[in-house]
Design a protein around this motif. Structure first.
Motif, PDB file in Angstrom:
ATOM      1  N   TYR A  77       1.079  -1.034   0.028  1.00 18.43           N
ATOM      2  CA  TYR A  77      -0.170  -0.086  -0.102  1.00 18.43           C
ATOM      3  C   TYR A  77       0.752   1.027   0.073  1.00 18.43           C
ATOM      4  O   TYR A  77       0.639   2.193  -0.807  1.00 18.43           O
ATOM      5  CB  TYR A  77      -0.843  -0.021   1.250  1.00 18.43           C
ATOM      6  CG  TYR A  77      -2.041   1.220   1.175  1.00 18.43           C
ATOM      7  CD1 TYR A  77      -3.049   0.603   0.462  1.00 18.43           C
ATOM      8  CD2 TYR A  77      -1.915   2.294   1.489  1.00 18.43           C
ATOM      9  CE1 TYR A  77      -4.225   1.512   0.609  1.00 18.43           C
ATOM     10  CE2 TYR A  77      -2.771   3.347   1.356  1.00 18.43           C
ATOM     11  CZ  TYR A  77      -4.047   2.943   0.841  1.00 18.43           C
ATOM     12  OH  TYR A  77      -5.011   3.795   0.467  1.00 18.43           O
ATOM     13  N   SER A 112       3.756   1.555  -0.931  1.00 17.93           N
ATOM     14  CA  SER A 112       4.755   1.832  -1.908  1.00 17.93           C
ATOM     15  C   SER A 112       3.701   2.181  -3.142  1.00 17.93           C
ATOM     16  O   SER A 112       4.239   3.237  -4.073  1.00 17.93           O
ATOM     17  CB  SER A 112       5.350   0.697  -2.224  1.00 17.93           C
ATOM     18  OG  SER A 112       5.241   0.142  -3.531  1.00 17.93           O
ATOM     19  N   LEU A 113       2.679   1.877  -3.203  1.00 16.62           N
ATOM     20  CA  LEU A 113       1.849   2.075  -4.348  1.00 16.62           C
ATOM     21  C   LEU A 113       1.408   3.557  -4.166  1.00 16.62           C
ATOM     22  O   LEU A 113       1.389   4.377  -5.150  1.00 16.62           O
ATOM     23  CB  LEU A 113       0.490   1.478  -4.586  1.00 16.62           C
ATOM     24  CG  LEU A 113       0.723   0.033  -4.981  1.00 16.62           C
ATOM     25  CD1 LEU A 113      -0.479  -0.880  -5.045  1.00 16.62           C
ATOM     26  CD2 LEU A 113       1.313  -0.090  -6.403  1.00 16.62           C
ATOM     27  N   ALA A 159       3.172   5.805  -2.679  1.00 14.36           N
ATOM     28  CA  ALA A 159       4.113   6.927  -2.655  1.00 14.36           C
ATOM     29  C   ALA A 159       4.326   6.978  -4.277  1.00 14.36           C
ATOM     30  O   ALA A 159       4.685   8.069  -4.997  1.00 14.36           O
ATOM     31  CB  ALA A 159       5.364   6.055  -2.406  1.00 14.36           C
ATOM     32  N   SER A 160       3.872   5.913  -5.144  1.00 12.13           N
ATOM     33  CA  SER A 160       4.329   5.999  -6.447  1.00 12.13           C
ATOM     34  C   SER A 160       2.962   6.505  -7.330  1.00 12.13           C
ATOM     35  O   SER A 160       3.101   6.308  -8.572  1.00 12.13           O
ATOM     36  CB  SER A 160       4.781   4.780  -7.071  1.00 12.13           C
ATOM     37  OG  SER A 160       3.839   3.949  -7.024  1.00 12.13           O
ATOM     38  N   GLY A 161       2.088   7.052  -6.311  1.00 15.56           N
ATOM     39  CA  GLY A 161       1.122   7.926  -7.352  1.00 15.56           C
ATOM     40  C   GLY A 161       0.204   7.106  -7.882  1.00 15.56           C
ATOM     41  O   GLY A 161      -0.719   7.329  -8.285  1.00 15.56           O
TER      42      GLY A 161
END
Lengths: 189, 189
Positions: B152, B154-155, B157-159
């Motif tokens: 979650y 990481s997703l 954070a990468s928009g």
DNA sequence: GGCATTTGCCTAAAAGTCTTAGGCATGCGC
DNA sequence: GCGCATGCCTAAGACTTTTAGGCAAATGCC
């Protein structure tokens, strides 16, 4: 002097293979030139720059992965579809770790909007059709599934599960079962 | 000539700050030297090489994150502990994206074994004490929690969640609730 | 305080990567 | 067979990493 026959497509494919071999981060214009036995500057007739190369590999991987998932999903529904979807992701990441990483490469919004990324989003929502979720629960569920699958695959790839003797395949099945149960209970009719 | 007063520790901290500002991947020995207004070669008295720098930042971030999680967990149990654990992770990643990425830097096995990574594993297992899970279910659950939270964060954070209007905070709460329910139902007495 | 030693930061230099500019030849269209 | 676009080349500048060796500042010893 015989020409090498480069093209953006060939370079992208070779870049994808290179990514699987040495890691997406190590994919460099220089390394790619070596692979084709041409001078580095020659690639700049086909690629804008290093970022362009990575973007192309990312788009390629997104497409390839979407095709696989789509094939896996065909004719399935409910838990069957959920498991097929999950396995398609995990199998792709294990077979093509570099490409999987590439598929997570951050694209600028317009590029992302016209990429196979939208097919991924659609397919994830399609799976949830078997679970009768309304909004905003469906969006929450989409995010959860994406998180679990991506998280698992990424932790597995970085060796995060190698400390325990428990078979990662068993954990994977357990998790898919759990998610299925969870989604069935979360039904909002 | 006044000395800059470098040390591995100061460089590591500055590297962590730099990571938050420009991204962990962009943390370079050169950039760090610029930040201290010294020549690049000077850093090599304190660091073995670029990989050493990244490892130090990773260890620093792991430690800092473990401290936060540990503080968040103090005096809590059950769902309360689960939510505190989850929030500690997510908040850290949002406040310190570069350090969070650093904490996921792949360490060689011996380094990892003596890092704060083991505290993370212990704390995750501690949370599950509230849910009466036997083995191997506990290991499966550890892997699932790690996957969801990392995935979650990481997703996010990468928009990956910026396409829908649904508030990510709501999805987060929904997911934590769901996981709590799931673990309670999975109890193996 | 004065002296020797250690340490810290420096210059120099080699190797690798990215990228642009401009040149020559190959191979296609006619 | 000829002209032209294109493909790959050489050259060159900027940046990063890393090693080697030097000078001066800090540290410690008497």
């Amino acid at each position: 002097m015989v020409r090498a026959g480069l093209s953006a497509e060939r370079l992208t494919r070779a870049g994808a293979e290179l990514a699987d071999e040495v890691g997406f981060d190590q994919v460099t214009v220089s390394a790619l030139a070596r692979r084709f036995d041409v001078k580095v500057a020659s690639l700049y007739s086909h690629l804008k720059n290093s970022h362009d190369l990575k973007t192309r590999i990312a788009l390629f991987a997104l497409e390839e992965l979407a095709d696989r998932v789509s094939a896996a999903l065909a004719g399935r529904a409910g838990k069957d579809a959920l498991a097929a979807f999950a396995d398609a992701y995990r199998d792709y990441a294990r077979e093509h770790p570099g490409r999987y990483t590439a598929a997570r490469f951050r694209l600028d919004p317009e590029t992302a909007a016209s990429s196979a990324g939208v097919r991924h989003a659609q397919m994830t929502r399609a799976i949830l059709r078997g679970y009768d979720l309304g909004e905003p629960d469906q969006t929450h569920a989409v995010r959860m599934l994406g998180s679990v699958f991506h998280g698992y695959v990424s932790l597995e790839a970085s060796g995060g599960f190698s400390h325990t003797a428990v078979d990662p395949q068993e954990s994977w099945s357990w998790i898919v079962d759990s998610l299925d149960a969870l989604l069935r209970n979360r039904t909002t009719p």
